[in-house]
Design an enzyme around this catalytic site. Sequence first.
Site, PDB file in Angstrom:
ATOM      1  CE  LYS A  35      -2.302  -0.821   3.837  1.00 17.52           C
ATOM      2  NZ  LYS A  35      -1.673  -2.103   4.238  1.00 17.52           N
ATOM      3  NE  ARG A  79      -3.734  -0.696  10.286  1.00 15.49           N
ATOM      4  CZ  ARG A  79      -2.712  -0.149   9.642  1.00 15.49           C
ATOM      5  NH1 ARG A  79      -2.818   1.025   9.073  1.00 15.49           N
ATOM      6  NH2 ARG A  79      -1.577  -0.799   9.524  1.00 15.49           N
ATOM      7  NE  ARG A 119       7.522  -2.318   5.536  1.00 16.96           N
ATOM      8  CZ  ARG A 119       6.201  -2.349   5.666  1.00 16.96           C
ATOM      9  NH1 ARG A 119       5.438  -2.168   4.618  1.00 16.96           N
ATOM     10  NH2 ARG A 119       5.661  -2.607   6.825  1.00 16.96           N
ATOM     11  NE  ARG A 139       6.889   0.179   9.864  1.00 11.66           N
ATOM     12  CZ  ARG A 139       5.682   0.090   9.329  1.00 11.66           C
ATOM     13  NH1 ARG A 139       5.469   0.522   8.102  1.00 11.66           N
ATOM     14  NH2 ARG A 139       4.688  -0.436   9.996  1.00 11.66           N
ATOM     15  NE  ARG A 156       2.560  -4.088  11.292  1.00 13.57           N
ATOM     16  CZ  ARG A 156       3.581  -3.947  10.441  1.00 13.57           C
ATOM     17  NH1 ARG A 156       4.775  -4.406  10.757  1.00 13.57           N
ATOM     18  NH2 ARG A 156       3.399  -3.352   9.296  1.00 13.57           N
TER      19      ARG A 156
HETATM   20  P1  AMP Z   1       1.400   1.010   9.026  1.00 14.28           P
HETATM   21  O1  AMP Z   1       2.581   1.834   8.708  1.00 14.28           O
HETATM   22  O2  AMP Z   1       0.184   1.413   8.221  1.00 14.28           O
HETATM   23  O3  AMP Z   1       1.669  -0.463   8.935  1.00 14.28           O
HETATM   24  O4  AMP Z   1       1.021   1.318  10.543  1.00 14.28           O
HETATM   25  C1  AMP Z   1       1.922   1.039  11.608  1.00 14.28           C
HETATM   26  C2  AMP Z   1       1.183   0.968  12.923  1.00 14.28           C
HETATM   27  O5  AMP Z   1       0.559   2.236  13.208  1.00 14.28           O
HETATM   28  C3  AMP Z   1       0.046  -0.029  12.974  1.00 14.28           C
HETATM   29  O6  AMP Z   1       0.494  -1.336  13.271  1.00 14.28           O
HETATM   30  C4  AMP Z   1      -0.811   0.562  14.114  1.00 14.28           C
HETATM   31  O7  AMP Z   1      -0.235   0.322  15.374  1.00 14.28           O
HETATM   32  C5  AMP Z   1      -0.697   2.052  13.831  1.00 14.28           C
HETATM   33  N1  AMP Z   1      -1.760   2.494  12.890  1.00 14.28           N
HETATM   34  C6  AMP Z   1      -1.602   2.946  11.621  1.00 14.28           C
HETATM   35  N2  AMP Z   1      -2.777   3.271  11.071  1.00 14.28           N
HETATM   36  C7  AMP Z   1      -3.726   3.020  12.002  1.00 14.28           C
HETATM   37  C8  AMP Z   1      -5.147   3.130  12.045  1.00 14.28           C
HETATM   38  N3  AMP Z   1      -5.843   3.558  10.978  1.00 14.28           N
HETATM   39  N4  AMP Z   1      -5.777   2.790  13.192  1.00 14.28           N
HETATM   40  C9  AMP Z   1      -5.101   2.379  14.277  1.00 14.28           C
HETATM   41  N5  AMP Z   1      -3.770   2.210  14.305  1.00 14.28           N
HETATM   42  C10 AMP Z   1      -3.080   2.537  13.190  1.00 14.28           C
END
Ligand code: AMP
Length: 219
Positions: A15, A90, A129, A162, A173
């Site tokens: 994404k 989400r 990554r 990360r 996740r």
């Molecule tokens: P991502 O970079 O999109 O994988 O997001 C990393 C982390 O940020 C996720 O595992 C969540 O802990 C938090 N996070 C990101 N977007 C959301 C969301 N829309 N709702 C809740 N937590 C989020």
Amino acid sequence: MATFIVLLGPPGAGKGTQADILAEKTGLAHISSGDLFRENLKRETDLGKVAKTYMDRGELVPDDVTIGMIRERLSQPDCQDGAILDGFPRTTAQAQALETMLAGFGGRVDVVPYITAPQDVLVGRIAGRWTCRAEGHIYHEKFNPPKKTGVCDIDGSVLFQREDDRAETVTRRIQVYAEQTAPLVEHYRGQGRLVEVDGSQPMEDVTAALLNSLKNAGR
Ligand code: AMP
């Protein structure tokens, strides 16, 4: 009329990478909730401190915190023509809040490309990554390597892995995605907005399929 695109898909589906490319090609703002949280973490804001406790465990940050952050971001001038949302919504509550927010701007979610890939592909993608420290540009050591190891092609900043990309957190996740985010697939399918895209194809083919899906939304 503004165009709002929601990119849906499990962690590792691509994404973030694709949202960067689409933003460049369409001129729409790229809003990544994960990047916004990571920026807050780096700046050690109160929001960042709250988010960290959830992110480190692979859990979702609570809806009220997340929704407030996105509302603020969407109200900025660069979102006037619309945005590509990556990682938000989400949960069903977030999807509902988004609809209310966009209605307030006279907009709506126009199209929801749903990027899919088998679990082994997702885990492999996350494990390789690398993310740029300054702007969050994303690389993969095998599929999309930077020209110089450890350095971002775009802004020359250092690449890092990360913390939440560690194997135990990744498993959690993916589980959280299945429990809390996957129901959004049916939500948007029911609204006739969902377009499935095979995320295990080569990167350029995924981009082509996504651009095709946006044509329906007039971009
Ligand atoms: P991502 O970079 O999109 O994988 O997001 C990393 C982390 O940020 C996720 O595992 C969540 O802990 C938090 N996070 C990101 N977007 C959301 C969301 N829309 N709702 C809740 N937590 C989020």
